[in-house]
Design an enzyme around this catalytic site. Sequence first.
Site, PDB file in Angstrom:
ATOM      1  N   HIS A 164      -5.033  15.661  12.351  1.00 25.42           N
ATOM      2  CA  HIS A 164      -3.601  15.369  12.143  1.00 25.42           C
ATOM      3  C   HIS A 164      -3.384  14.103  11.307  1.00 25.42           C
ATOM      4  O   HIS A 164      -2.262  13.829  10.888  1.00 25.42           O
ATOM      5  CB  HIS A 164      -2.884  15.179  13.478  1.00 25.42           C
ATOM      6  CG  HIS A 164      -2.797  16.420  14.309  1.00 25.42           C
ATOM      7  ND1 HIS A 164      -2.288  17.607  13.820  1.00 25.42           N
ATOM      8  CD2 HIS A 164      -3.153  16.672  15.602  1.00 25.42           C
ATOM      9  CE1 HIS A 164      -2.349  18.540  14.782  1.00 25.42           C
ATOM     10  NE2 HIS A 164      -2.871  17.992  15.857  1.00 25.42           N
ATOM     11  N   ASP A 179      -8.422  24.795  15.641  1.00 27.17           N
ATOM     12  CA  ASP A 179      -7.647  24.062  16.650  1.00 27.17           C
ATOM     13  C   ASP A 179      -6.262  24.711  16.758  1.00 27.17           C
ATOM     14  O   ASP A 179      -5.732  25.209  15.763  1.00 27.17           O
ATOM     15  CB  ASP A 179      -7.520  22.595  16.218  1.00 27.17           C
ATOM     16  CG  ASP A 179      -6.844  21.721  17.267  1.00 27.17           C
ATOM     17  OD1 ASP A 179      -7.561  20.995  17.969  1.00 27.17           O
ATOM     18  OD2 ASP A 179      -5.602  21.761  17.374  1.00 27.17           O
ATOM     19  N   HIS A 238      -3.430  23.522  17.012  1.00 26.79           N
ATOM     20  CA  HIS A 238      -2.369  22.826  16.281  1.00 26.79           C
ATOM     21  C   HIS A 238      -2.677  22.835  14.781  1.00 26.79           C
ATOM     22  O   HIS A 238      -3.842  22.896  14.388  1.00 26.79           O
ATOM     23  CB  HIS A 238      -2.255  21.391  16.809  1.00 26.79           C
ATOM     24  CG  HIS A 238      -2.074  21.351  18.305  1.00 26.79           C
ATOM     25  ND1 HIS A 238      -3.080  20.979  19.168  1.00 26.79           N
ATOM     26  CD2 HIS A 238      -1.005  21.688  19.069  1.00 26.79           C
ATOM     27  CE1 HIS A 238      -2.637  21.077  20.417  1.00 26.79           C
ATOM     28  NE2 HIS A 238      -1.388  21.499  20.391  1.00 26.79           N
TER      29      HIS A 238
HETATM   30 ZN   LIG Z   1      -5.134  20.552  18.857  1.00 25.88          ZN
END
Ligand SMILES: [Zn+2]
Length: 370
Positions: free
Chosen positions: A139, A176, A178
């Site tokens: 991220h 993942d 996300h």
């Molecule tokens: Zn994640």
Amino acid sequence: MTTALIWHEKLMWFDAGTFAGPMPVGGWVQPGESSENPETKRRIKNLLDATGMTAHMKVITPARASDTDILRVHSPDYLAKVKTMSGAYGGQLGVSAFIGPGGYELALLSAGATIAGVDAVLTGAADNAYVLSRPPGHHAEPSGGMGFCVFANIAIAARHAQVDRGVERIAVVDWDVHHGNGTQACFYDDPSVLAISLHENGNFPRGGSGAVEQTGAGAGRGATINLPLPPGSGTAAYRAAFERVVLPALSRFRPDLIFVACGLDAGNNDPLGRMMLGPEDFRWMTRAVLDAARRLCGGRIVFAHEGGYSAPTAPFLALPIFEELTGRPSGIENIMAARMAGLPPSVLFPHQEAVVEAARTAAGLGSDRH
Ligand SMILES: [Zn+2]
């Protein structure tokens, strides 16, 4: 097969601050321990140790990445902010991204661990590598941390592979739960890195991050592929995504090195995701990317740990990944696989298939399958 396991106890000492899920701590929201705490990672390492699997891997103690490594991806202003907060009392680097005192050095170690995984594979010291590190990286964007991530570990290690080791074409497969927004941002206009993210639509980051239409910019157009799968997706949706998009995209791109952003949070039971994957799905996906790596780039593949927040079950999702990487069964019953065997068979629902087909079309891979 020789698998390198990159591990350092100090990586478990990173303080990710307090957390309360999607709500900011404060006011009426009671602070709690961060979901990104050492327990899931420690329990994975513990199960590898207890089953004897660690003894069959080449355990590598990493060194910190350098500021030079970091600055290939991140802005000088952001690096200075990390250093300042780390040297004081810690603080917040971005949405859901906290750093404690001394966190700068530990984030450097996490990036350095990913670099060590690359070096193990590229020098031939190992056939493949698993980087069991924290804080995670996918991220983190060039100018800010986000979602428990400080530095973009895979992006930094990818630039190391290109600049210091002469690797040209790199693919990142991010499973993942996300969106891998940081990896995407680092390479959005770069045709030398194919960034593929499979994620739960609308989970994190919010605001349309990881939509099918986000396919890259400028010279990098087509080198970003997003598969925002609907909540509730399981075996059938992920297999369709791999067979129709991920694997054909890898074959077309012909990478020299593959990274897997290996989150376990698409696993059934994860508190930060709503997907349905079990141990045998992670085995299947691992086989698929290992086969692709053997076919396309001499088997060169590095798994870098990202999310995964169900402490009891994460080790049983990780175990089949290590069995496939090492080519060696653990010899124990996978109790989570046994539990999930009782679920109804996974089917590909029309709203899931529609996303896969839209991603296939957006990636220019055709849409001739119905
Ligand atoms: Zn994640």
